[in-house]
Design an enzyme around this catalytic site. Structure first.
Site, short mmCIF file in Angstrom:
data_model
loop_
_atom_site.label_atom_id
_atom_site.label_comp_id
_atom_site.label_asym_id
_atom_site.label_seq_id
_atom_site.Cartn_x
_atom_site.Cartn_y
_atom_site.Cartn_z
N ASP A 163 46.71 39.17 39.67
CA ASP A 163 45.59 40.04 40.03
C ASP A 163 44.91 40.51 38.75
O ASP A 163 45.47 41.33 38.01
CB ASP A 163 46.07 41.25 40.83
CG ASP A 163 46.58 40.89 42.23
OD1 ASP A 163 47.13 39.78 42.40
OD2 ASP A 163 46.47 41.74 43.13
N LYS A 231 39.06 40.94 45.51
CA LYS A 231 39.81 42.16 45.81
C LYS A 231 38.94 43.37 45.48
O LYS A 231 38.28 43.41 44.44
CB LYS A 231 41.11 42.16 44.99
CG LYS A 231 41.98 43.38 45.13
CD LYS A 231 43.26 43.19 44.32
CE LYS A 231 44.08 44.47 44.23
NZ LYS A 231 45.31 44.30 43.40
N LYS A 267 41.16 40.84 49.69
CA LYS A 267 42.22 41.84 49.60
C LYS A 267 41.63 43.22 49.36
O LYS A 267 41.20 43.53 48.25
CB LYS A 267 43.20 41.50 48.47
CG LYS A 267 44.33 42.52 48.29
CD LYS A 267 45.27 42.10 47.17
CE LYS A 267 46.31 43.18 46.87
NZ LYS A 267 47.24 42.79 45.78
#
Length: 331
Positions: A163, A231, A267
């Protein structure tokens, strides 16, 4: 730098090749991103609010709870993290409710790079993935070589997913090609010597991007650069995942697949704490992008406390009794 996003089949490859001029220069990338349709803020917020009122009951609610559990990236990202805390979190991720082995496993355990090895060893062959934040998370204020070393460290330790955070300062200053090139470099750093690659989630920190139009532009920029997931947030700022900003990401991945034939995951992270919240997001997914995204291959929740509420609501549905917070572990 030309567009080199991995394609899903020859048709997608051809579509991507036809867009290669988009990332040829900072100017062409800016023209493309600023040429995207503007976001109708009133319409966006109204749709998100309306979908959030959908009532999900009984069997559908039980299904939604299990689905949400299976989509969680169970997260600990604190300076006080210890190997023991990470091992305990891994055990919880594999068996969220030790008294009910029908409870689904979470999707992943998300930790800092120095805890990846501990998590990997603890999870073994459970099927739960290890995700690692990187690139000087959460601020992303470091030179590119430092960020890439951060990623390489996580991947070498066995991270299945990385991430990363974008350089919000560069994005807000309009240096889109710099952000694009950095994502591409991180994508390359996710590759292993055996030709496999950790999946890349690109975090925009939507709460710092100021406008919905910027969130849409960042979404397309991340996908053009090769994100496997986009995300919303790090969970470390005042405004994290919200239904409206997540709806923008969902619309972007839908439109991206229609345009180039590549499916990208979404996400939302930070601030999603209750079963009611999670179900609102699942309704957004179902009504915006459909069933193709209703699995943990394509949708995740970045959360630390959400799991506990899901477990309590799950137990209430199965027994008719609300157990309260003592029923679950405090992470």
């Amino acid at each position: 730098m030309p567009l080199t996003v991995p394609a899903h089949g020859p048709e997608a490859a051809a579509r991507l090749a036809s867009m290669s001029d988009v990332t040829a220069s900072d100017g062409s990338l800016r023209r493309f991103l600023h040429g995207l349709p503007g976001v109708d803020a009133v319409g966006l917020e109204g749709r998100a609010a309306t979908l959030g009122t959908r009532s999900i009951k009984t069997t559908a609610k039980a299904y939604a709870i299990d689905l949400a559990i299976s989509m969680i990236d169970l997260t600990t990202l604190e300076g006080a993290d210890t190997p023991g805390k990470v091992r305990a979190l891994c055990a919880k991720g594999v068996h969220p409710d030790p008294l009910d082995r029908s409870t689904p496993k979470v999707a992943a355990i998300c930790v800092y790079p120095d805890m990846v090895k501990v998590a990997k060893e603890s999870l073994g062959d459970s099927g739960v993935k290890v995700a690692s934040v990187a690139t000087a998370f959460p601020a992303g204020r470091a030179a590119l070589p430092v960020k890439l070393a951060d990623v390489a460290d996580a991947v070498a330790a066995g991270a299945d997913e990385v991430d990363m955070v974008i350089d919000r300062g560069a994005f807000l200053a309009g240096h889109y090609l710099k952000v694009y090139d950095e994502i591409r470099a991180v994508k390359e750093a996710c590759r292993r010597p055996d030709s496999t690659s950790a999946h890349l989630k690109v975090i925009f920190e939507t709460g710092e991007l100021s406008t919905y139009d910027n969130i849409r532009r960042a979404s397309w920029l991340g996908m053009l650069a090769g994100a496997d997931f986009i995300k919303t947030s790090t969970g470390k700022v005042a405004v994290n995942a919200t239904p409206p900003n997540t709806l923008i990401l969902l619309e972007a991945v839908r439109d991206f697949r229609e345009t180039v034939g590549v499916q990208v995951g979404v996400k939302p992270a930070g601030g999603i704490r209750t079963t009611k919240d999670a179900i609102k997001f699942l309704v957004l997914v179902n009504e915006t992008v459909g069933e193709d995204w209703l699995s943990n291959d394509w949708f995740r929740f970045g959360a630390s406390s959400l799991l506990n509420d899901l477990l309590m609501q799950r137990q209430k549905l199965s027994t008719g009794r609300y157990s309260g917070p003592d029923y679950v572990t405090v992470d």
